[in-house]
Write an enzyme that holds these catalytic residues in place. Structure first.
Site, PDB file in Angstrom:
ATOM      1  N   TRP A  92      -5.138  -3.313  -1.326  1.00  0.00           N
ATOM      2  CA  TRP A  92      -4.855  -3.533  -0.179  1.00  0.00           C
ATOM      3  C   TRP A  92      -6.169  -4.138  -0.041  1.00  0.00           C
ATOM      4  CZ3 TRP A  92      -1.535  -4.149   2.571  1.00  0.00           C
ATOM      5  CH2 TRP A  92       0.206  -3.519   2.177  1.00  0.00           C
ATOM      6  N   ASP A 131     -10.471   1.712   4.876  1.00  0.00           N
ATOM      7  CA  ASP A 131      -9.146   1.705   5.460  1.00  0.00           C
ATOM      8  C   ASP A 131      -8.568   2.640   5.130  1.00  0.00           C
ATOM      9  OD1 ASP A 131      -6.071   0.768   5.887  1.00  0.00           O
ATOM     10  OD2 ASP A 131      -6.512  -0.707   4.301  1.00  0.00           O
ATOM     11  N   LYS A 184       1.648   5.212   8.505  1.00  0.00           N
ATOM     12  CA  LYS A 184       1.600   6.038   6.826  1.00  0.00           C
ATOM     13  C   LYS A 184       1.714   6.925   7.776  1.00  0.00           C
ATOM     14  CE  LYS A 184       1.865   1.993   5.259  1.00  0.00           C
ATOM     15  NZ  LYS A 184       0.668   1.295   4.373  1.00  0.00           N
TER      16      LYS A 184
HETATM   17  C1  LIG Z   1       0.956   0.192   4.134  1.00  0.00           C
HETATM   18  C2  LIG Z   1      -0.828  -0.611   3.965  1.00  0.00           C
HETATM   19  C3  LIG Z   1      -1.744  -1.431   4.918  1.00  0.00           C
HETATM   20  C4  LIG Z   1      -1.295  -2.409   4.980  1.00  0.00           C
HETATM   21  O1  LIG Z   1      -0.501  -2.218   6.738  1.00  0.00           O
HETATM   22  P1  LIG Z   1       0.458  -2.979   7.325  1.00  0.00           P
HETATM   23  O2  LIG Z   1       0.509  -2.091   9.139  1.00  0.00           O
HETATM   24  O3  LIG Z   1       1.242  -3.324   6.690  1.00  0.00           O
HETATM   25  O4  LIG Z   1      -0.158  -4.275   7.947  1.00  0.00           O
HETATM   26  C5  LIG Z   1      -2.771  -2.158   4.655  1.00  0.00           C
HETATM   27  N1  LIG Z   1      -4.330  -1.001   3.934  1.00  0.00           N
HETATM   28  C6  LIG Z   1      -3.330   0.574   3.645  1.00  0.00           C
HETATM   29  C7  LIG Z   1      -4.231   1.935   2.939  1.00  0.00           C
HETATM   30  C8  LIG Z   1      -2.021   0.304   3.395  1.00  0.00           C
HETATM   31  O5  LIG Z   1      -1.697   1.481   2.934  1.00  0.00           O
END
Ligand SMILES: *Cc1c(COP(=O)(O)O)cnc(C)c1O
Length: 360
Positions: A101, A171, A195
């Site tokens: 990511w 993030d 998540k």
């Molecule tokens: C799942 C995830 C993403 C992507 O999320 P989307 O909503 O599918 O764009 C980005 N960063 C992390 C750390 C993730 O676990």
């Protein structure tokens, strides 16, 4: 009805209480005669939903007044572009690449300016968090970027990098609301909610106000400017209203459980049960360096592909689902987010013990 123990990395398990409440309100939200899905996002009922959601989140995370809370569409991935478009005034940013990511975010940023990879753990398949106490931060960097919890590899920053005064952007998709955070250490905190918080398709971005300006890269679409959404209270266009409603319920659920400090304790206890077993097992092994272990995503392997595959199959049949590891790591991964009860982790460990005994 029979619910399974769902160890999916995302979209992931949600609190049963929240789902039941949403089910009860599905046809007639509090006397409105309609579902929240059918409701105008400009209605008084929805105004209350979004305002309460923001207020509860602010309370949970103790978000200072000089930070905006935005409910945005496009998931976490959309932020990979929005961050450089809105923040790259000098067209320079530093990225710490600790997994896929972070790598995707770094690659996206290269479209908009100079995105330097100042640290990485790719040399050991992202199985650790590099030492970030004295990195070569670029003097003109607009921000330093991290992915705080690496969903795929199961690592987590235990201390934030020393950004040498630069704005930190994080993030936090897979560790969002899993423990208390000091918001003031960040310029931007963002998390895709599927998540640990709600349904897919939305990201919560918490942004220090001085970073929200009209001074964005030329041609940045209106919808991708933070200012557009900040000025409109996340109601510039039709937001993901049902998602905001469910997230709001999860925020209330977290408050009722004692807030983020209590969640941290609970999550540590859950993770300890699983990691302790992995440390003593002669069959199952964790794949991550001990100091970098995530509380949320726990990858593990037996070292034998056939044993792994059969384990996943038998676990699924026994009601422990979505344990197959990410395609780039193999093996297994148990995601044990806030809504995974401790009973689920204990039952999984008991199942793993039994599997080990039967297959020695
Ligand atoms: C799942 C995830 C993403 C992507 O999320 P989307 O909503 O599918 O764009 C980005 N960063 C992390 C750390 C993730 O676990």
């Amino acid at each position: 009805m029979s619910r399974v123990y769902n160890f999916s990395a995302g979209p992931a398990v949600l609190p049963e209480e929240v789902l039941k409440e949403a089910a009860q309100e599905m046809l007639d939200y509090r006397g409105s005669g309609m579902s929240v899905m059918e409701m105008s996002h400009r209605s008084a009922a929805f105004a209350q939903i979004i305002q309460e959601a923001e207020a509860d989140l602010r309370e949970l995370m103790q978000i200072p007044k000089h930070y905006k809370v935005l409910f945005l569409q496009g998931g976490a991935s959309q932020q990979f572009a929005m961050i450089p478009m809105n923040l790259m005034k000098n067209k320079v940013a530093d990225y710490i690449v600790t997994g896929q990511w972070a790598k995707k975010a770094w690659q996206e940023a290269q479209k908009y300016g100079t995105a330097n990879k100042i640290a990485s753990s790719e040399d050991k398949t992202f199985s650790y968090i590099p030492d970030c106490s004295d990195l070569p931060i670029s003097p003109d960097a607009d921000y330093v970027y991290i992915c705080e919890n690496n969903t795929i590899y199961g690592t987590k920053f235990k201390t934030l990098p020393n950004t040498k005064g630069k704005t930190l952007v994080a993030d936090v998709s897979s560790c969002f609301l899993s423990e208390p955070v000091d918001v003031e250490k960040y310029g931007v905190i963002f998390g895709g909610v599927q998540k640990n918080v709600g349904p897919a398709g939305m990201v919560v971005a918490i942004i220090r106000e001085d970073l929200i300006t009209e001074d964005v890269l030329p041609q940045t679409p209106t919808m991708l400017q933070y200012k557009t959404h900040a000025d409109a209270g996340s109601l510039y266009n039709t937001p993901n209203s049902y998602c905001i409603y469910i997230c709001g319920k999860v925020f209330k659920w977290l408050k009722a459980r004692g807030g983020l400090a209590a969640m941290k304790e609970y999550n540590e206890e859950k993770a300890r049960i699983l990691y302790d077993f992995l440390d003593e097992s002669r069959m199952f092994k964790g794949t991550v360096e001990r100091e970098s272990r995530s509380l949320m995503n726990v990858p593990f392997v037996t070292g034998d592909d056939a044993l792994d595959a059969r384990f996943v199959k038998e676990a699924t049949a026994a009601g422990f689902v979505n344990l197959k590891g990410h395609r780039t790591v193999g093996g297994m991964r148990a995601s044990i987010y806030n809504a995974m009860p401790i009973e689920g982790v204990k039952a999984l460990v008991a199942f793993m013990k039994k599997y080990e005994e039967e297959n020695r």
